[in-house]
Design a protein around this motif. Structure first.
Motif, short mmCIF file in Angstrom:
data_model
loop_
_atom_site.label_atom_id
_atom_site.label_comp_id
_atom_site.label_asym_id
_atom_site.label_seq_id
_atom_site.Cartn_x
_atom_site.Cartn_y
_atom_site.Cartn_z
N PRO A 133 138.98 -28.31 35.01
CA PRO A 133 138.76 -27.80 33.66
C PRO A 133 137.41 -28.16 33.06
CG PRO A 133 140.17 -29.74 33.59
CD PRO A 133 139.95 -29.43 35.04
N GLY A 134 136.75 -29.20 33.57
CA GLY A 134 135.48 -29.63 33.00
C GLY A 134 134.33 -28.72 33.39
N ALA A 135 133.20 -28.92 32.72
CA ALA A 135 132.00 -28.14 33.04
C ALA A 135 131.54 -28.46 34.45
CB ALA A 135 130.90 -28.45 32.04
N ARG A 136 131.09 -27.43 35.15
CA ARG A 136 130.58 -27.58 36.52
C ARG A 136 129.18 -26.98 36.58
NH1 ARG A 136 133.68 -24.46 40.27
NH2 ARG A 136 133.90 -23.00 38.55
N LYS A 137 128.28 -27.73 37.24
CA LYS A 137 126.89 -27.29 37.35
C LYS A 137 126.39 -27.50 38.77
CE LYS A 137 125.65 -28.68 32.60
NZ LYS A 137 124.71 -29.52 31.80
N VAL A 138 125.50 -26.62 39.20
CA VAL A 138 124.78 -26.81 40.45
C VAL A 138 123.29 -26.68 40.14
CG1 VAL A 138 124.32 -25.97 42.78
CG2 VAL A 138 126.66 -25.88 41.86
N LEU A 139 122.54 -27.74 40.43
CA LEU A 139 121.09 -27.74 40.25
C LEU A 139 120.45 -27.82 41.62
CD1 LEU A 139 118.42 -27.99 38.72
CD2 LEU A 139 118.87 -30.45 38.47
N ASN A 140 119.76 -26.77 42.01
CA ASN A 140 119.02 -26.75 43.27
C ASN A 140 117.55 -27.04 42.99
OD1 ASN A 140 121.23 -26.09 44.93
ND2 ASN A 140 121.06 -23.93 44.35
N ILE A 141 117.01 -28.05 43.64
CA ILE A 141 115.61 -28.41 43.45
C ILE A 141 114.76 -27.53 44.37
CG2 ILE A 141 113.87 -30.21 43.51
CD1 ILE A 141 115.99 -30.55 41.32
N SER A 142 114.07 -26.59 43.78
CA SER A 142 113.28 -25.62 44.51
C SER A 142 111.81 -26.05 44.50
CB SER A 142 113.47 -24.24 43.89
OG SER A 142 112.80 -23.24 44.63
N SER A 143 110.91 -25.09 44.53
CA SER A 143 109.48 -25.38 44.58
C SER A 143 108.72 -24.12 44.23
CB SER A 143 109.08 -25.85 45.98
OG SER A 143 107.68 -25.89 46.13
N GLY A 144 107.52 -24.30 43.71
CA GLY A 144 106.65 -23.16 43.50
C GLY A 144 106.36 -22.43 44.80
N LEU A 145 106.48 -23.15 45.93
CA LEU A 145 106.22 -22.52 47.22
C LEU A 145 107.36 -21.61 47.66
CD1 LEU A 145 104.44 -25.29 49.32
CD2 LEU A 145 103.47 -23.48 47.89
N GLY A 146 108.45 -21.61 46.94
CA GLY A 146 109.49 -20.62 47.17
C GLY A 146 109.14 -19.29 46.54
N ARG A 147 108.10 -19.30 45.69
CA ARG A 147 107.70 -18.11 44.94
C ARG A 147 106.25 -17.72 45.24
NH1 ARG A 147 110.65 -21.39 40.03
NH2 ARG A 147 112.44 -21.81 41.37
N ARG A 148 105.59 -18.55 46.05
CA ARG A 148 104.19 -18.27 46.41
C ARG A 148 103.97 -18.67 47.86
NH1 ARG A 148 99.42 -21.40 46.37
NH2 ARG A 148 100.52 -23.20 45.49
N ALA A 149 103.49 -17.74 48.65
CA ALA A 149 103.29 -18.00 50.08
C ALA A 149 102.12 -18.95 50.30
CB ALA A 149 103.05 -16.69 50.81
N MET A 150 102.21 -19.73 51.37
CA MET A 150 101.13 -20.63 51.73
C MET A 150 101.03 -20.71 53.25
SD MET A 150 100.48 -24.56 50.48
CE MET A 150 100.00 -23.99 48.84
N ALA A 151 99.82 -20.66 53.76
CA ALA A 151 99.62 -20.74 55.21
C ALA A 151 100.15 -22.05 55.77
CB ALA A 151 98.12 -20.61 55.53
N SER A 152 100.68 -21.99 56.97
CA SER A 152 101.20 -23.16 57.69
C SER A 152 102.38 -23.81 57.00
CB SER A 152 100.09 -24.20 57.92
OG SER A 152 99.06 -23.65 58.73
N GLN A 153 103.04 -23.08 56.13
CA GLN A 153 104.20 -23.59 55.40
C GLN A 153 105.38 -22.62 55.47
OE1 GLN A 153 104.41 -26.75 53.00
NE2 GLN A 153 103.46 -26.95 54.99
N ALA A 154 105.48 -21.85 56.55
CA ALA A 154 106.48 -20.78 56.62
C ALA A 154 107.90 -21.31 56.45
CB ALA A 154 106.34 -20.03 57.94
N ALA A 155 108.25 -22.40 57.12
CA ALA A 155 109.63 -22.89 57.07
C ALA A 155 109.97 -23.41 55.68
CB ALA A 155 109.84 -23.97 58.11
N TYR A 156 109.08 -24.21 55.09
CA TYR A 156 109.36 -24.76 53.76
C TYR A 156 109.42 -23.66 52.71
CZ TYR A 156 109.10 -27.94 49.76
OH TYR A 156 109.36 -28.63 48.60
N CYS A 157 108.45 -22.74 52.76
CA CYS A 157 108.46 -21.63 51.80
C CYS A 157 109.72 -20.78 51.96
CB CYS A 157 107.22 -20.75 52.00
SG CYS A 157 105.66 -21.51 51.48
N ALA A 158 110.11 -20.52 53.21
CA ALA A 158 111.30 -19.70 53.44
C ALA A 158 112.55 -20.39 52.94
CB ALA A 158 111.42 -19.39 54.93
N ALA A 159 112.66 -21.71 53.17
CA ALA A 159 113.84 -22.44 52.70
C ALA A 159 113.94 -22.39 51.19
CB ALA A 159 113.77 -23.89 53.20
#
Length: 257
Positions: free
Chosen positions: A137-163
């Motif tokens: 019955p209580g409030a439930r929250k999910v906070l996912n810690i993302s990154s600006g690199l999830g919204r902006r591509a960067m060379a040599s960072q394909a796996a981190y950006c994709a995740a």
């Protein structure tokens, strides 16, 4: 005498160092129960919890084995009565940066590990959390810690950006899943800003030929533009406590009002 009020439950991954450790320290407050999922237990965190008389449970766990971690979490949550906690919050903070090289030169095992920890584990833990608490019955929250690199591509960072891009988008999907429910969870994938952690050291130490953005990260450090883990944790937890948390499923703490 009146019964003590039910505590607020927080589940935090990646609490062994950096902003994750800072969040764990700040969450050790009266009225809270904290469960951490990290590669190793932290004895200093245990001492702080004992001194503050706060319930802390630390699971040394490999998040690369996400099915096992999520199954254990589901079982632990299901073992508690629905009224045991006033609220329940999952914070998916753990993530890794694999070797900083172009995708063509990446080690397959290294890539797989980064995606398992950075994307598969948050998805499976979120699913387990929502499934086990759906009737709470209580409030439930999910906070996912993302990154600006999830919204902006960067060379040599394909796996981190994709995740991180995958984290943003699955959070949008979960928000749609939960919106029609009477007590649906509020969810948000939040970019926490640029933080002075070991990850930044890794980026500044990368081979400049393989990582064209290395100079930008060096300038962030030299210019004093990095946020301390403690300040970043305070800002993230303040965002989590906002009454409108979850109004936008993808957000940036630097743009918060």
């Amino acid at each position: 005498m009146p019964n003590n009020p039910a505590p607020h439950l927080f589940i935090l991954t990646g609490a062994s160092r950096g902003m994750g450790l800072a969040m764990a320290r700040q969450l050790l407050q009266p009225g809270h129960v904290l469960l951490t999922l990290s590669r190793r237990a932290n004895p200093d965190l245990a001492s702080q919890a004992a001194g503050a008389q706060v319930v802390l449970e630390q699971w040394p766990i490999d998040l690369a084995d996400a099915p096992a971690a999520s199954q254990r979490l589901h079982g632990w949550l299901a073992s508690h009565a629905a009224q045991a906690f006033a609220s329940a919050t999952l914070i998916n903070n753990a993530g890794v940066i694999p070797a900083i090289v172009p995708l063509r030169d990446a080690d397959p095992a290294d890539l797989a590990h980064a995606l398992r920890v950075g994307l598969e584990a948050p998805m499976l833990l979120t699913a387990a959390f929502l499934r086990a608490t759906r009737d709470w019955p209580g409030a439930r929250k999910v906070l996912n810690i993302s990154s600006g690199l999830g919204r902006r591509a960067m060379a040599s960072q394909a796996a981190y950006c994709a995740a991180k891009a995958g984290m943003d988008h699955f959070t949008r999907c979960v928000a749609l899943d939960e919106a029609p429910l009477a007590n649906g969870a509020r969810v948000c994938s939040l970019a926490p800003g640029v933080i002075d952690t070991d990850m930044q050291v890794q980026l500044r130490g990368a081979d400049a030929q393989a990582f064209p953005d290395r100079a930008n990260f060096e300038q962030l450090k030299q210019g004093g533009h990095l946020t301390s883990p403690e300040d970043a944790a305070r800002r993230v937890l303040a965002f989590l406590a906002r009454p409108d948390f979850g109004a936008e499923p993808v957000a940036d703490v630097r743009q918060a009002a």
